[in-house]
Design a protein around this motif. Structure first.
Motif, PDB file in Angstrom:
ATOM      1  N   TYR A 189       0.834  -1.185   0.000  1.00 46.28           N
ATOM      2  CA  TYR A 189       0.000   0.000   0.000  1.00 46.28           C
ATOM      3  C   TYR A 189       0.874   1.242   0.000  1.00 46.28           C
ATOM      4  CZ  TYR A 189      -3.653   3.235   1.386  1.00 46.28           C
ATOM      5  OH  TYR A 189      -4.531   4.283   1.425  1.00 46.28           O
TER       6      TYR A 189
ATOM      7  N   ALA B 270      -6.588 -14.002  -3.790  1.00 43.72           N
ATOM      8  CA  ALA B 270      -7.184 -12.675  -3.653  1.00 43.72           C
ATOM      9  C   ALA B 270      -8.593 -12.764  -3.064  1.00 43.72           C
ATOM     10  CB  ALA B 270      -7.215 -11.970  -5.009  1.00 43.72           C
TER      11      ALA B 270
ATOM     12  N   GLU C 198      -7.989  -2.424   0.509  1.00 43.70           N
ATOM     13  CA  GLU C 198      -7.404  -2.839   1.780  1.00 43.70           C
ATOM     14  C   GLU C 198      -6.560  -4.106   1.663  1.00 43.70           C
ATOM     15  OE1 GLU C 198      -7.823  -1.093   4.696  1.00 43.70           O
ATOM     16  OE2 GLU C 198      -8.848   0.425   3.495  1.00 43.70           O
ATOM     17  N   ILE C 199      -6.579  -4.764   0.509  1.00 41.79           N
ATOM     18  CA  ILE C 199      -5.789  -5.991   0.340  1.00 41.79           C
ATOM     19  C   ILE C 199      -4.577  -5.687  -0.535  1.00 41.79           C
ATOM     20  CG2 ILE C 199      -7.769  -7.513   0.735  1.00 41.79           C
ATOM     21  CD1 ILE C 199      -8.001  -7.935  -2.270  1.00 41.79           C
ATOM     22  N   LYS C 200      -3.695  -6.676  -0.712  1.00 43.40           N
ATOM     23  CA  LYS C 200      -2.484  -6.478  -1.514  1.00 43.40           C
ATOM     24  C   LYS C 200      -2.835  -5.902  -2.886  1.00 43.40           C
ATOM     25  CE  LYS C 200       0.529  -9.750  -1.903  1.00 43.40           C
ATOM     26  NZ  LYS C 200       1.215 -11.036  -2.010  1.00 43.40           N
TER      27      LYS C 200
ATOM     28  N   ALA D 107      -8.283 -13.423   0.644  1.00 43.06           N
ATOM     29  CA  ALA D 107      -7.879 -12.204   1.351  1.00 43.06           C
ATOM     30  C   ALA D 107      -9.030 -11.217   1.441  1.00 43.06           C
ATOM     31  CB  ALA D 107      -6.680 -11.561   0.644  1.00 43.06           C
ATOM     32  N   LEU D 108      -9.790 -11.081   0.367  1.00 41.06           N
ATOM     33  CA  LEU D 108     -10.937 -10.174   0.372  1.00 41.06           C
ATOM     34  C   LEU D 108     -12.017 -10.671   1.326  1.00 41.06           C
ATOM     35  CD1 LEU D 108     -12.314  -7.654  -0.763  1.00 41.06           C
ATOM     36  CD2 LEU D 108     -13.210  -9.086  -2.610  1.00 41.06           C
TER      37      LEU D 108
ATOM     38  N   TYR E  48      -3.577  -8.394  -5.606  1.00 38.15           N
ATOM     39  CA  TYR E  48      -4.885  -9.006  -5.407  1.00 38.15           C
ATOM     40  C   TYR E  48      -5.977  -8.048  -5.881  1.00 38.15           C
ATOM     41  CZ  TYR E  48      -2.793 -12.601  -2.357  1.00 38.15           C
ATOM     42  OH  TYR E  48      -2.070 -13.638  -1.846  1.00 38.15           O
TER      43      TYR E  48
ATOM     44  N   LYS F  48     -11.615 -12.450   3.986  1.00 36.04           N
ATOM     45  CA  LYS F  48     -11.128 -12.194   5.340  1.00 36.04           C
ATOM     46  C   LYS F  48     -11.314 -10.724   5.700  1.00 36.04           C
ATOM     47  CE  LYS F  48      -7.042 -12.524   8.240  1.00 36.04           C
ATOM     48  NZ  LYS F  48      -5.605 -12.752   8.292  1.00 36.04           N
ATOM     49  N   LYS F  49     -10.987  -9.842   4.781  1.00 35.91           N
ATOM     50  CA  LYS F  49     -11.105  -8.390   5.033  1.00 35.91           C
ATOM     51  C   LYS F  49     -12.568  -7.997   5.238  1.00 35.91           C
ATOM     52  CE  LYS F  49      -8.394  -5.740   5.252  1.00 35.91           C
ATOM     53  NZ  LYS F  49      -7.756  -5.232   6.484  1.00 35.91           N
TER      54      LYS F  49
END
Length: 179
Positions: free
Chosen positions: A94, A166, A126-128, A169-170, A131, A172-173
């Motif tokens: 980020y 991805a 908010e994720i990599k 991760a999304l 991703y 989870k976010k």
């Protein structure tokens, strides 16, 4: 032949209005995609304009087996990476929010009309970065795995793996935000 490819062909033959139509249709989506790479909406807008300027001035030939959007986003991605290299900032971490938050919000609301898409787009930030890019191209731009692979410079298997990671991760976010 898709309409955008046809309009680009007409531009190459001298129809300036055809290029104006392509800019009108693709500028906002390209800007949001580039924002995912650059982390700054002002830089993304500048790079989107730079991408269209390159097309207008250099008039590159399109590959036969890709759509106009795939080709355009690939040119934009490479231009953005060049920009980051020149700044020695090439990273998928980020990069932070800069001053243009209100400009970014206006662009988001204009392009991403539906409330769920706006919330999803914000969660993607908010994720990599990598991703975010792959999910943005898949869900917002509705590109195929082959087109995404072409834009991101990866093979199909790598894109499938990237999408799976991805999505996890999304998920989870989004769970963290809801909980």
């Amino acid at each position: 032949m898709d309409d955008a490819r046809e309009r680009y062909r007409r531009f190459l033959q001298g129809d300036k209005e055809a290029l104006a139509g392509l800019v009108r249709d693709y500028h906002k989506g390209l800007t949001l995609y580039l924002n995912g790479i650059l982390g700054n909406i002002c830089d993304a807008e500048d790079m989107a304009q730079e991408t269209f300027a390159r097309i207008m001035l250099k008039r590159p030939v399109m590959q036969e087996n890709v759509s106009f959007k795939t080709w355009l986003y690939s040119i934009g991605k490479h231009a953005a990476i060049d920009m980051l290299r020149h700044r020695k900032l090439l990273t998928f971490e980020y990069l932070g929010d800069n001053v243009a938050v209100s400009d970014e919000n206006i662009l988001e609301k204009d392009y991403l009309v539906e409330e769920e898409k706006i919330n999803l787009y914000r969660a993607l930030k908010e994720i990599k970065k990598e991703y975010m890019q792959v999910l943005y191209l898949m869900f917002f731009e509705e590109l195929s795995v082959e087109e995404i692979a072409c834009i991101m410079g990866k093979n199909r298997k790598a894109v499938y793996n990237l999408v799976a990671n991805a999505k996890a991760a999304l998920r989870k976010k989004l769970t963290e935000q809801e909980g």
